[in-house]
Design a protein around this motif. Structure first.
Motif, PDB file in Angstrom:
ATOM      1  N   ILE A 133     -53.742 -77.286 -31.908  1.00 45.00           N
ATOM      2  CA  ILE A 133     -53.737 -75.835 -31.717  1.00 45.00           C
ATOM      3  C   ILE A 133     -54.596 -75.492 -30.498  1.00 45.00           C
ATOM      4  CG2 ILE A 133     -54.181 -73.580 -32.762  1.00 45.00           C
ATOM      5  CD1 ILE A 133     -52.011 -75.119 -34.218  1.00 45.00           C
ATOM      6  N   GLY A 134     -53.965 -75.507 -29.319  1.00 42.37           N
ATOM      7  CA  GLY A 134     -54.676 -75.111 -28.098  1.00 42.37           C
ATOM      8  C   GLY A 134     -54.901 -73.616 -28.044  1.00 42.37           C
ATOM      9  N   GLY A 135     -54.190 -72.875 -28.905  1.00 41.43           N
ATOM     10  CA  GLY A 135     -54.305 -71.418 -28.918  1.00 41.43           C
ATOM     11  C   GLY A 135     -55.671 -70.891 -29.286  1.00 41.43           C
ATOM     12  N   ILE A 136     -56.553 -71.747 -29.796  1.00 39.09           N
ATOM     13  CA  ILE A 136     -57.901 -71.242 -30.087  1.00 39.09           C
ATOM     14  C   ILE A 136     -58.632 -70.866 -28.795  1.00 39.09           C
ATOM     15  CG2 ILE A 136     -58.058 -72.536 -32.252  1.00 39.09           C
ATOM     16  CD1 ILE A 136     -60.125 -74.324 -30.873  1.00 39.09           C
ATOM     17  N   ARG A 137     -58.146 -71.353 -27.661  1.00 34.35           N
ATOM     18  CA  ARG A 137     -58.755 -70.959 -26.384  1.00 34.35           C
ATOM     19  C   ARG A 137     -58.278 -69.583 -25.944  1.00 34.35           C
ATOM     20  NH1 ARG A 137     -57.176 -76.119 -25.463  1.00 34.35           N
ATOM     21  NH2 ARG A 137     -55.648 -75.509 -23.849  1.00 34.35           N
ATOM     22  N   ASN A 138     -57.366 -68.969 -26.724  1.00 27.98           N
ATOM     23  CA  ASN A 138     -57.003 -67.579 -26.447  1.00 27.98           C
ATOM     24  C   ASN A 138     -58.196 -66.654 -26.660  1.00 27.98           C
ATOM     25  OD1 ASN A 138     -54.413 -68.496 -26.049  1.00 27.98           O
ATOM     26  ND2 ASN A 138     -53.582 -67.627 -27.944  1.00 27.98           N
ATOM     27  N   ASN A 139     -58.987 -66.964 -27.690  1.00 26.35           N
ATOM     28  CA  ASN A 139     -60.148 -66.146 -28.056  1.00 26.35           C
ATOM     29  C   ASN A 139     -61.337 -67.050 -28.371  1.00 26.35           C
ATOM     30  OD1 ASN A 139     -59.137 -63.181 -28.337  1.00 26.35           O
ATOM     31  ND2 ASN A 139     -57.565 -64.407 -29.363  1.00 26.35           N
ATOM     32  N   PRO A 140     -61.804 -67.821 -27.387  1.00 27.61           N
ATOM     33  CA  PRO A 140     -62.850 -68.809 -27.672  1.00 27.61           C
ATOM     34  C   PRO A 140     -64.180 -68.195 -28.078  1.00 27.61           C
ATOM     35  CG  PRO A 140     -62.519 -68.605 -25.304  1.00 27.61           C
ATOM     36  CD  PRO A 140     -61.424 -67.828 -25.963  1.00 27.61           C
ATOM     37  N   GLN A 141     -64.504 -67.002 -27.562  1.00 27.62           N
ATOM     38  CA  GLN A 141     -65.781 -66.383 -27.920  1.00 27.62           C
ATOM     39  C   GLN A 141     -65.783 -65.973 -29.392  1.00 27.62           C
ATOM     40  OE1 GLN A 141     -68.586 -66.246 -26.078  1.00 27.62           O
ATOM     41  NE2 GLN A 141     -69.575 -65.455 -27.936  1.00 27.62           N
ATOM     42  N   ALA A 142     -64.702 -65.349 -29.838  1.00 26.75           N
ATOM     43  CA  ALA A 142     -64.610 -64.924 -31.243  1.00 26.75           C
ATOM     44  C   ALA A 142     -64.674 -66.128 -32.168  1.00 26.75           C
ATOM     45  CB  ALA A 142     -63.319 -64.144 -31.465  1.00 26.75           C
ATOM     46  N   ILE A 143     -64.002 -67.202 -31.808  1.00 26.42           N
ATOM     47  CA  ILE A 143     -64.010 -68.403 -32.648  1.00 26.42           C
ATOM     48  C   ILE A 143     -65.383 -69.062 -32.611  1.00 26.42           C
ATOM     49  CG2 ILE A 143     -63.079 -70.745 -32.810  1.00 26.42           C
ATOM     50  CD1 ILE A 143     -60.331 -69.523 -32.170  1.00 26.42           C
ATOM     51  N   SER A 144     -66.040 -69.053 -31.464  1.00 23.69           N
ATOM     52  CA  SER A 144     -67.399 -69.610 -31.368  1.00 23.69           C
ATOM     53  C   SER A 144     -68.360 -68.850 -32.269  1.00 23.69           C
ATOM     54  CB  SER A 144     -67.889 -69.567 -29.923  1.00 23.69           C
ATOM     55  OG  SER A 144     -67.099 -70.384 -29.091  1.00 23.69           O
ATOM     56  N   GLU A 145     -68.232 -67.538 -32.292  1.00 22.29           N
ATOM     57  CA  GLU A 145     -69.088 -66.727 -33.162  1.00 22.29           C
ATOM     58  C   GLU A 145     -68.770 -66.977 -34.625  1.00 22.29           C
ATOM     59  OE1 GLU A 145     -68.426 -62.759 -31.802  1.00 22.29           O
ATOM     60  OE2 GLU A 145     -69.458 -63.082 -29.884  1.00 22.29           O
ATOM     61  N   LEU A 146     -67.497 -67.102 -34.942  1.00 19.14           N
ATOM     62  CA  LEU A 146     -67.077 -67.353 -36.322  1.00 19.14           C
ATOM     63  C   LEU A 146     -67.632 -68.679 -36.831  1.00 19.14           C
ATOM     64  CD1 LEU A 146     -65.103 -66.036 -38.470  1.00 19.14           C
ATOM     65  CD2 LEU A 146     -63.409 -67.667 -37.636  1.00 19.14           C
ATOM     66  N   LEU A 147     -67.667 -69.674 -35.971  1.00 16.10           N
ATOM     67  CA  LEU A 147     -68.110 -71.018 -36.353  1.00 16.10           C
ATOM     68  C   LEU A 147     -69.583 -71.267 -36.033  1.00 16.10           C
ATOM     69  CD1 LEU A 147     -64.996 -73.082 -35.181  1.00 16.10           C
ATOM     70  CD2 LEU A 147     -65.446 -72.055 -37.418  1.00 16.10           C
ATOM     71  N   HIS A 148     -70.281 -70.235 -35.529  1.00 16.82           N
ATOM     72  CA  HIS A 148     -71.709 -70.323 -35.203  1.00 16.82           C
ATOM     73  C   HIS A 148     -71.989 -71.441 -34.194  1.00 16.82           C
ATOM     74  CE1 HIS A 148     -72.810 -68.407 -39.389  1.00 16.82           C
ATOM     75  NE2 HIS A 148     -71.999 -67.653 -38.648  1.00 16.82           N
ATOM     76  N   LEU A 149     -71.143 -71.551 -33.186  1.00 18.10           N
ATOM     77  CA  LEU A 149     -71.347 -72.585 -32.180  1.00 18.10           C
ATOM     78  C   LEU A 149     -72.483 -72.192 -31.245  1.00 18.10           C
ATOM     79  CD1 LEU A 149     -67.666 -73.497 -31.191  1.00 18.10           C
ATOM     80  CD2 LEU A 149     -69.080 -74.426 -33.043  1.00 18.10           C
TER      81      LEU A 149
END
Length: 243
Positions: A133-149
């Motif tokens: 799923i390369g599509g997670i790079r569509n919204n990398p900031q939101a996913i980073s916040e969700l996963l506490h990266l």
């Protein structure tokens, strides 16, 4: 061909999964197989997040462009390039660590991709199906916040894992003559044009529905709409300054 080569050449992306769960022991075995991949200077610059929370899975599916199999697969992993762990380990030895180098971004991204491909092959050897799923790079900031990266870590791609509920055809690849060149780079227009005809026939004949296109036309979104121009600023904010 031996069984390993046959397995590699039979890869398909699986987007429909049964309800069967993946045993924890098997998942750990797959991750260990991933860790056995080649890694630059033994840096092992990756972290894998197993997203188990169903609400978070639904959010990621939405962020990734409405890819529902992110939520429906037995396991969903997010593979992250991680320069936080190795730089901090080096710093604890007293090293004068320089962060944000382009080479560090490349090393971490390549390490992550190699590790993930080992996981994919190991999974398929156990009868599982996978879909990147390369599509997670569509919204990398939101996913980073969700996963506490934290800083110096970024999500490269996700991977759906599960037992297949469909049996799609193997998608053709470019002829090896276009990929393997001897001594120097040479033009491969003729091979690409022949491959376009192959792909057009494949799309029209496959069981999941007819589609009138070819390889060259299918590339168009990657170069005129799915450009993800936000990625550079995102990576700089993550600490990958690309110096």
């Amino acid at each position: 061909m031996n069984d390993v080569i046959k397995l590699l050449q039979s890869h398909r992306s699986i987007r429909k999964f049964t309800d069967q769960e993946i045993p924890r022991e098997l998942l750990l075995s797959l991750i260990k197989a991933g860790q056995a991949a080649a890694t630059s200077s033994h840096v092992q610059a990756y972290t894998v997040i197993n997203v188990k929370d169903s609400a978070n899975r639904e959010k990621i599916a939405e962020y990734a462009g409405g890819q529902g199999y992110v939520a429906s697969s037995a396991v969903f992993l997010v593979f992250c390039a991680d320069m936080k762990r190795p730089t901090e380990a080096s710093e604890r030895t007293g090293a004068n660590v320089e962060r944000g180098m382009t080479e560090q971004l490349l090393v971490a991204t390549v390490d992550t991709a190699l590790m993930a491909q080992n996981v994919a092959v190991a999974a398929e050897s156990e009868g599982l199906g996978i879909c990147y799923i390369g599509g997670i790079r569509n919204n990398p900031q939101a996913i980073s916040e969700l996963l506490h990266l934290p800083d110096h870590v970024y999500p490269v791609f996700g991977m759906c894992l599960g037992y297949p509920a469909h049996n799609p055809e193997v998608k053709p690849r470019l002829p090896v003559e276009a990929i393997l060149k001897e001594d120097v780079y040479c033009d491969d227009t003729e091979q690409v044009e022949a491959f376009d005809s192959t792909m057009q026939a494949y799309y029209q004949a496959r069981s999941t529905g007819n589609k009138t296109t070819d390889w060259s036309h299918n590339l168009t979104p990657l170069f005129d709409s799915k450009l993800r121009p936000h990625m550079r600023d995102f990576l700089v904010k993550r600490g990958f300054e690309m110096k």
